[in-house]
Design an enzyme around this catalytic site. Structure first.
Site, PDB file in Angstrom:
ATOM      1  CG  HIS A  28      -1.750  -1.215   1.383  1.00 34.96           C
ATOM      2  ND1 HIS A  28      -1.237  -2.423   1.817  1.00 34.96           N
ATOM      3  CD2 HIS A  28      -3.070  -1.417   1.144  1.00 34.96           C
ATOM      4  CE1 HIS A  28      -2.215  -3.319   1.841  1.00 34.96           C
ATOM      5  NE2 HIS A  28      -3.319  -2.738   1.441  1.00 34.96           N
ATOM      6  CG  HIS A  67      -3.278  -0.139   5.095  1.00 32.33           C
ATOM      7  ND1 HIS A  67      -4.237   0.103   6.060  1.00 32.33           N
ATOM      8  CD2 HIS A  67      -3.205   0.990   4.344  1.00 32.33           C
ATOM      9  CE1 HIS A  67      -4.716   1.320   5.886  1.00 32.33           C
ATOM     10  NE2 HIS A  67      -4.110   1.880   4.852  1.00 32.33           N
ATOM     11  N   GLY A 115      -3.448  -4.113  12.103  1.00 31.43           N
ATOM     12  CA  GLY A 115      -3.799  -4.578  10.767  1.00 31.43           C
ATOM     13  C   GLY A 115      -5.301  -4.488  10.575  1.00 31.43           C
ATOM     14  CG  ASN A 183      -6.640   9.352   2.347  1.00 29.83           C
ATOM     15  OD1 ASN A 183      -7.736   8.809   2.354  1.00 29.83           O
ATOM     16  ND2 ASN A 183      -5.510   8.681   2.566  1.00 29.83           N
ATOM     17  CG  HIS A 257      -5.933   1.634  -0.417  1.00 31.36           C
ATOM     18  ND1 HIS A 257      -5.798   2.244   0.814  1.00 31.36           N
ATOM     19  CD2 HIS A 257      -6.246   0.337  -0.148  1.00 31.36           C
ATOM     20  CE1 HIS A 257      -6.033   1.359   1.774  1.00 31.36           C
ATOM     21  NE2 HIS A 257      -6.305   0.196   1.206  1.00 31.36           N
ATOM     22  CD  GLU A 391     -19.791  -6.543  25.056  1.00 30.82           C
ATOM     23  OE1 GLU A 391     -20.751  -6.866  25.772  1.00 30.82           O
ATOM     24  OE2 GLU A 391     -19.856  -5.681  24.143  1.00 30.82           O
ATOM     25  CG  PHE A 417     -22.390 -10.880  25.246  1.00 33.24           C
ATOM     26  CD1 PHE A 417     -23.270 -11.170  24.212  1.00 33.24           C
ATOM     27  CD2 PHE A 417     -22.918 -10.581  26.488  1.00 33.24           C
ATOM     28  CE1 PHE A 417     -24.643 -11.136  24.415  1.00 33.24           C
ATOM     29  CE2 PHE A 417     -24.293 -10.551  26.702  1.00 33.24           C
ATOM     30  CZ  PHE A 417     -25.154 -10.833  25.658  1.00 33.24           C
ATOM     31  CG  HIS A 441     -23.604 -16.056  32.972  1.00 36.15           C
ATOM     32  ND1 HIS A 441     -22.698 -15.436  33.801  1.00 36.15           N
ATOM     33  CD2 HIS A 441     -24.830 -15.768  33.463  1.00 36.15           C
ATOM     34  CE1 HIS A 441     -23.343 -14.782  34.750  1.00 36.15           C
ATOM     35  NE2 HIS A 441     -24.646 -14.978  34.584  1.00 36.15           N
ATOM     36  CG  ASP A 449     -30.776 -14.370  30.800  1.00 32.20           C
ATOM     37  OD1 ASP A 449     -31.855 -13.768  30.974  1.00 32.20           O
ATOM     38  OD2 ASP A 449     -29.762 -14.141  31.464  1.00 32.20           O
ATOM     39  CG  HIS A 453     -28.166 -13.834  27.160  1.00 36.25           C
ATOM     40  ND1 HIS A 453     -28.869 -13.269  26.125  1.00 36.25           N
ATOM     41  CD2 HIS A 453     -27.792 -12.803  27.973  1.00 36.25           C
ATOM     42  CE1 HIS A 453     -28.948 -11.953  26.321  1.00 36.25           C
ATOM     43  NE2 HIS A 453     -28.298 -11.655  27.427  1.00 36.25           N
ATOM     44  NE  ARG A 499     -27.393 -18.322  35.960  1.00 36.27           N
ATOM     45  CZ  ARG A 499     -28.630 -18.031  35.560  1.00 36.27           C
ATOM     46  NH1 ARG A 499     -28.977 -16.783  35.347  1.00 36.27           N
ATOM     47  NH2 ARG A 499     -29.502 -18.993  35.345  1.00 36.27           N
TER      48      ARG A 499
END
Length: 638
Positions: A28, A67, A115, A183, A257, A391, A417, A441, A449, A453, A499
């Site tokens: 690049h 890059h 990256g 740019n 690019h 997260e 998650f 959990h 849930d 979940h 849990r």
């Protein structure tokens, strides 16, 4: 310094980058050429010592647009790091020091692996957070460096950048300077095809100081950087630039690019700038002298070292060399019932009590993850970091904090998650960053849930990740042993905790240790099957084995707290844990497909979970003594 010399420095960077990409026929050139003027002026403001790339009070420079390695390697060479002209000639070649994107630990002077766009912005926030905490611990007279980040349009379009910068604004990280190479070009063309937000207002809205400049005007660049040093807020410098600045035919074009400019363009560009078009990888002596930081950096570091008090030196030594053997781990009574998230919380507090550089936090789930460090205050003056519901930024921030040089940092969320932070976990694995991920959990045991979940595929996903070690302890005692192992590893580790309460087992093993990843917990002399399990399913395996004896089926029980460590053991150890003369079953309330490396049959999840009481779900999906027994009997006797 004369404008003429600054221009020659910037053009040297441009043509080094263009030559690298052209020789490799890959890379690049556009971003390095567009950023060359900014990099040249920024160099005069950076406090670095190439003779010691671990000097604690050095300025940190993060290249979020990873890059743009043509710029990175040019600067490292010019500053005096261990990157030679020959290394640049081997750009993007197998086993070279100059890979396609910056890799921490691979190339001298690289602060962190970047990256995937946006990662570096979050990393820079992490470095700034670590520096702020270090100031509170050691004093502003000891830690007073800046954190700089070079980023582009793509970085700011990625959602992680907003998560991270929102955190920086909230914490008022006035030691952070983000330089935005505006740019208006991405791979597909002008940014207007997909992006029309007002970046200035966005950053003002999250409490940044915003400075707008012409990114090719040396005076404006310098003035902005001088102003940023005295800022009372984090700073965003919006630098309007032209991609491939200095290219004879491709300046401002998106075609510059991610592809070589071509020999004709490079020759014409060099001639236009007063460089010899027949020379490649040329660095004029006066340019090398202007950039070189070996002498100035060593002087700066020596002055800093001389200024340190005996107390500061002792604190730094303690933080840089944590004594994990000093941890007094909690003990847990056999046959008591303790959720591994609860035992994990007690372990975290024991570590923090003994190790002053141990800190971390959760994505707004501290009470559920059990990650609060009791009576240790809130960041940045205390050790409990409130990451908010962010997260991905949390994980990338923690990666950088772990590489700052003083701290061991953990992050936490619900296991399901972990999807939101997988790219940062992958970078941790790739770079060997010893972050501790705490994920609670852990299964359909989440219960009411429901399937959104309840993690199903997640264990398999992280066990498939190279250089990443996922612990799923079966009880509180295994949890302690897992931490003892993890704290001494130079790789990321994850603790997948329940849990629901789990029975604490008696401290009895037939063979092996938790530190080996799996061990033979219960051995029967007349065994004709082996059952492998982790986490809450280990007790199920033990109880089912007792019932199987009534059917003439005798089971060895293997606990697998860390599958990743187990597959690294030699054949002799594995053969002592898993009797090759037995039929092998694995049971896990997840997909568990990786167990087929050892098992003949895997009893796992073939679907997502459901919403309902945990006990009902374990019954429905086959994770009860009666159902597991029936399934094993049916398979073994057929």
């Amino acid at each position: 310094m004369s404008k003429q010399l600054l221009q020659k420095q910037a053009d040297t960077i441009r043509f080094l980058a263009a030559d690298m990409v052209q020789k490799a026929n890959s890379g690049h050139p556009g971003a390095p050429m567009g950023l060359a003027d900014i990099a040249t002026v920024l160099s005069n403001h950076l406090n670095l010592n190439p003779a010691n790339d671990k000097w604690l009070n050095r300025d940190r420079l993060v290249f979020s647009g990873g890059h743009a390695t043509g710029l990175v390697y040019s600067l490292l060479h010019l500053w005096g790091f261990d990157v030679s002209i020959n290394d640049m000639k081997n750009f993007r070649q197998t086993h070279s020091k100059t890979p396609g994107h910056p890799e921490y630990g691979h190339t001298h002077g690289i602060e962190i692996t970047t990256g995937p766009l946006g990662q570096g912005i979050a990393n820079s926030v992490g470095f700034a957070m670590a520096a702020k905490y270090a100031q509170n611990v050691l004093g502003k007279e000891v830690i007073n460096h800046k954190v700089y980040c070079l980023c582009g349009d793509g970085d700011l379009q990625e959602g992680i950048s907003y998560e991270a910068c929102s955190t920086a604004g909230h914490l008022n990280l006035n030691n952070l300077v983000i330089i935005y190479d505006s740019n208006s070009i991405t791979i597909e063309g002008d940014t207007s095809i997909a992006w029309s937000e007002n970046v200035k207002k966005r950053f003002q809205g999250i409490d940044f100081e915003v400075i707008e400049i012409d990114g090719h005007n040396f005076d404006q660049i310098d003035k902005a950087l001088v102003s940023a040093k005295d800022a009372t807020k984090p700073v965003l410098v919006i630098a309007k630039t032209a991609i491939a600045k200095g290219s004879a035919t491709l300046e401002g074009s998106h075609h510059s690019h991610g592809a070589p400019l071509g020999e004709d363009d490079i020759a014409a560009s060099k001639k236009k700038a007063g460089f010899n078009p027949d020379e490649t990888f040329h660095v004029p002596a006066e340019v090398k002298g202007a950039f070189d930081k070996l002498i100035k950096g060593s002087i700066a570091e020596n002055e800093w070292n001389d200024s340190l008090s005996a107390e500061a030196k002792a604190k730094i030594e303690e933080l840089q060399n944590p004594n994990f053997d000093a941890v007094e781990y909690p003990t847990f009574e056999a046959d008591s019932d303790v959720a591994t998230r609860d035992s994990n919380g007690k372990i975290l507090n024991a570590i923090a009590k003994a190790v002053p550089g141990f800190l971390g936090g959760s994505a707004d789930l501290g009470p559920s993850n059990k990650t609060e460090l009791k009576d240790m205050g809130d960041f940045p003056s205390g050790r409990n970091i409130h990451f908010g519901i962010r997260e991905h930024a949390m994980a990338a921030i923690s990666n950088a904090m772990n590489l700052y040089g003083l701290f061991r940092v953990y992050s936490a969320t619900f296991f399901v998650f972990s999807d939101y932070l997988k790219p940062s976990a992958r970078i941790a694995a790739l770079a060997g960053i010893p972050q501790h991920f705490i994920w609670t959990h852990d299964s359909i045991g989440v219960g009411e849930d429901g399937p959104t979940h309840q993690p199903i595929e997640h264990l398999s996903q992280f066990r498939a990740l190279p250089n990443f070690y996922t612990f799923r302890p079966a009880d509180a005692t295994e949890n302690v042993e897992a931490w003892k192992t993890a704290l001494k590893m130079s790789a990321p580790t994850a603790f997948v905790c329940s849990r629901q309460k789990l029975r604490v087992l008696k401290d009895e093993k037939a063979f092996g240790e938790v530190s080996n990843g799996a061990y033979l917990l219960k051995k029967r002399d007349n065994a004709n099957i082996t059952i492998m399990a982790s986490g809450s399913e280990l007790m199920l395996a033990l109880q089912t084995a007792c019932q199987l004896e009534k059917e003439g089926i005798y089971a060895n029980i293997v606990s697998v707290p860390c599958y990743d460590l187990f597959i690294e053991q030699d054949k002799e150890y594995i053969d002592q844990v898993i009797d090759k003369n037995t039929k092998v079953y694995a049971v896990e309330a997840a997909r568990g497909l990786e167990y087929y490396r050892f098992a003949d049959v895997v009893f796992g999840m073939d679907t997502f979970g459901a919403s309902g009481p945990a006990g009902d779900l374990f019954e429905e999906f086959g994770f009860t003594i009666d159902k597991l027994k029936a399934n094993i009997v049916a398979d073994f006797k057929n």
